[in-house]
Design an enzyme around this catalytic site. Sequence first.
Site, short mmCIF file in Angstrom:
data_model
loop_
_atom_site.label_atom_id
_atom_site.label_comp_id
_atom_site.label_asym_id
_atom_site.label_seq_id
_atom_site.Cartn_x
_atom_site.Cartn_y
_atom_site.Cartn_z
CE LYS A 1 -3.91 2.19 0.62
NZ LYS A 1 -3.78 2.76 -0.73
CD GLN B 1 3.29 4.68 2.22
OE1 GLN B 1 3.77 5.56 1.52
NE2 GLN B 1 2.21 4.87 2.94
CE LYS C 1 4.32 7.65 5.67
NZ LYS C 1 4.06 8.65 4.61
CE LYS D 1 4.73 7.46 -2.45
NZ LYS D 1 4.01 8.05 -1.30
N GLY E 1 -2.87 8.28 -4.17
CA GLY E 1 -2.25 9.48 -4.74
C GLY E 1 -0.98 9.88 -4.00
CG ASP E 2 3.29 11.04 -3.11
OD1 ASP E 2 3.19 10.99 -1.88
OD2 ASP E 2 4.30 11.50 -3.67
CB THR F 1 -2.11 13.68 4.48
OG1 THR F 1 -2.45 12.51 3.74
CG2 THR F 1 -0.63 13.63 4.83
CG ASN G 1 -4.09 16.20 -0.29
OD1 ASN G 1 -3.60 15.65 0.68
ND2 ASN G 1 -5.37 16.15 -0.58
CB SER H 1 -5.54 4.91 2.15
OG SER H 1 -5.41 5.99 1.26
P1 NDP Z 1 0.71 17.89 -4.16
O1 NDP Z 1 1.14 17.52 -5.51
O2 NDP Z 1 -0.74 18.07 -3.87
O3 NDP Z 1 1.46 19.23 -3.67
C1 NDP Z 1 2.85 19.29 -3.61
C2 NDP Z 1 3.25 20.70 -3.20
O4 NDP Z 1 4.65 20.71 -2.95
C3 NDP Z 1 3.00 21.73 -4.27
O5 NDP Z 1 2.75 22.97 -3.68
C4 NDP Z 1 4.33 21.74 -5.03
O6 NDP Z 1 4.60 22.94 -5.74
C5 NDP Z 1 5.31 21.56 -3.90
N1 NDP Z 1 6.51 20.89 -4.41
C6 NDP Z 1 6.59 19.69 -5.05
N2 NDP Z 1 7.84 19.41 -5.42
C7 NDP Z 1 8.58 20.48 -5.00
C8 NDP Z 1 9.95 20.78 -5.07
N3 NDP Z 1 10.83 19.95 -5.66
N4 NDP Z 1 10.37 21.96 -4.52
C9 NDP Z 1 9.50 22.80 -3.92
N5 NDP Z 1 8.18 22.56 -3.83
C10 NDP Z 1 7.73 21.42 -4.36
O7 NDP Z 1 1.34 16.76 -3.19
P2 NDP Z 1 0.91 16.35 -1.72
O8 NDP Z 1 0.47 17.55 -0.96
O9 NDP Z 1 0.03 15.18 -1.82
O10 NDP Z 1 2.29 15.82 -1.13
C11 NDP Z 1 3.23 16.67 -0.45
C12 NDP Z 1 4.18 15.82 0.37
O11 NDP Z 1 3.43 15.05 1.34
C13 NDP Z 1 5.00 14.78 -0.40
O12 NDP Z 1 6.25 14.61 0.24
C14 NDP Z 1 4.18 13.50 -0.25
O13 NDP Z 1 4.95 12.33 -0.42
C15 NDP Z 1 3.72 13.66 1.19
N6 NDP Z 1 2.56 12.88 1.57
C16 NDP Z 1 1.37 12.99 0.90
C17 NDP Z 1 0.28 12.26 1.29
C18 NDP Z 1 -1.07 12.41 0.66
O14 NDP Z 1 -2.04 11.83 1.18
N7 NDP Z 1 -1.22 13.18 -0.40
C19 NDP Z 1 0.37 11.28 2.40
C20 NDP Z 1 1.63 11.31 3.10
C21 NDP Z 1 2.68 12.06 2.67
P3 NDP Z 1 4.41 22.98 -7.35
O15 NDP Z 1 2.94 23.07 -7.55
O16 NDP Z 1 5.16 24.18 -7.78
O17 NDP Z 1 5.01 21.70 -7.88
#
Ligand code: NDP
Length: 445
Positions: A89, A110, A113, A125, A164-165, A208, A239, A378
Amino acid sequence: MSLLEKFIQKIKENNPNEPEFHQAVEEIAESILPFIEENERYQNKKLLERIAEPERIIMFRVPWVDDQGEIQVNKGYRIEMNSAIGPYKGGIRFHPSVNLSILKFLAFEQTFKNSLTTLPMGGGKGGSNFDPKGKSDAEIMRFCQSFMAELYRHIGPNTDIPAGDIGVGSREIGYLFGMYKKLANEFTGVLTGKGLEYGGSLIRPEATGYGVIYFVQNMLERIGESIDGKSFVISGSGNVAQFAAEKAIELGGKVLTLSDSSGYIYDENGIDEEKLEFIKQLKNEKRGRIKEYTEQYNDAQYFEDEKPWGQKCDIALPCATQNEIQKEDAQKLADNGVQAVVEGANMPSTSEAIHIFRNSGMLYSPGKASNAGGVATSGLEMSQNSLSLNWSREEVDQRLKDIMTDIHEQCVKYGKKGDEIDYMKGANIAGFVKVAEAMLAQGVV
Ligand code: NDP
């Protein structure tokens, strides 16, 4: 050479050119190797060596046709890391930086976690180096369909359940699910993060971010404090960042910043519910840039190509991506007297940054503990799918809160250091014990 150095040397030899994976394994090994040394039960079983080797890696070609009629080719991956406590997962990431090292670090994290959530889920992943930025809806759909045309034969509701991620939200999950259903000719809970109309769970989009704040609440309550009146610096505007901000505001916190990969905005008056709604529309529907916030709210400032870690606050929540807090950023947070760094993203802090947090006496929680609310919910979506029923918003939210409290308690149990809690050690050991016990019971497989 110490045990840890020998272990890491071997990991590096066996997995060359994978710096993010080495970093994630080293962080875990620092807590787990001494723990194994103290516990005869786990000795000479090569448990950590086995957990650090993926059970299976699937790599495939993802060809698709863009709106100009040009053929494009991307790489697709699924890492099936560990299935000791349940089916694989973990999320799918679409971002140009995606490679084997990043996905292996994510799948490895993961595993621990998912174990912490108390639910029966193994670690996995996947993703692609596809860049969704600037692509039309039709291009996103064709890409998702091509990605699933290969992936569908490797996943299933009892085998491997992606979610998603970064770059994969409800739109992408919809297209991926549609293609899976067509190819497998079955309607099952093979993906999570689905729309409510076709098997999704209430609170999954929020989970999250909300979970991060519930975890902050637990950390503060333990020392007799609350979120009310605390100021927050948050990175990201996707997100996790959006819903962490939403819950922080609801509980009386003041959110000062949000960011994207181009820069960050600082609003000294605080981002309130109405302003956050503007950001959600800007990012989720218009797919705009965070900079546009300052056109709407003139008092706010925009800092191009900068990260928000130099701003004074009580609590910092990195919610964007891996290694976004480097040594110098961590030093700024420590110099500003930040009370807590609670990770929403996966591995957002480098090893040097973590070292600074832990030496400065601030509260620090690793992502595998504080961002586990997403995958936990999830897991709740999977339960509802197998029971063929839907729980109410209140019921899912309560379960999420209970799980975050449970994770916090596990960190406290295994991370106690005098009056203080080493959340990193606690999370690593608690996550390890359950997986190790299941592996011992199942033999060498
Ligand atoms: P989203 O795609 O919804 O948002 C990602 C955000 O981070 C955007 O604002 C993006 O900016 C920014 N970002 C991405 N890459 C970079 C980078 N290289 N440098 C600076 N800013 C960056 O992703 P999520 O919110 O889902 O995920 C964010 C983090 O949380 C990740 O590490 C993910 O693995 C982790 N996570 C997510 C979960 C989930 O349920 N969604 C669960 C657990 C962990 P821009 O739009 O400019 O790319």
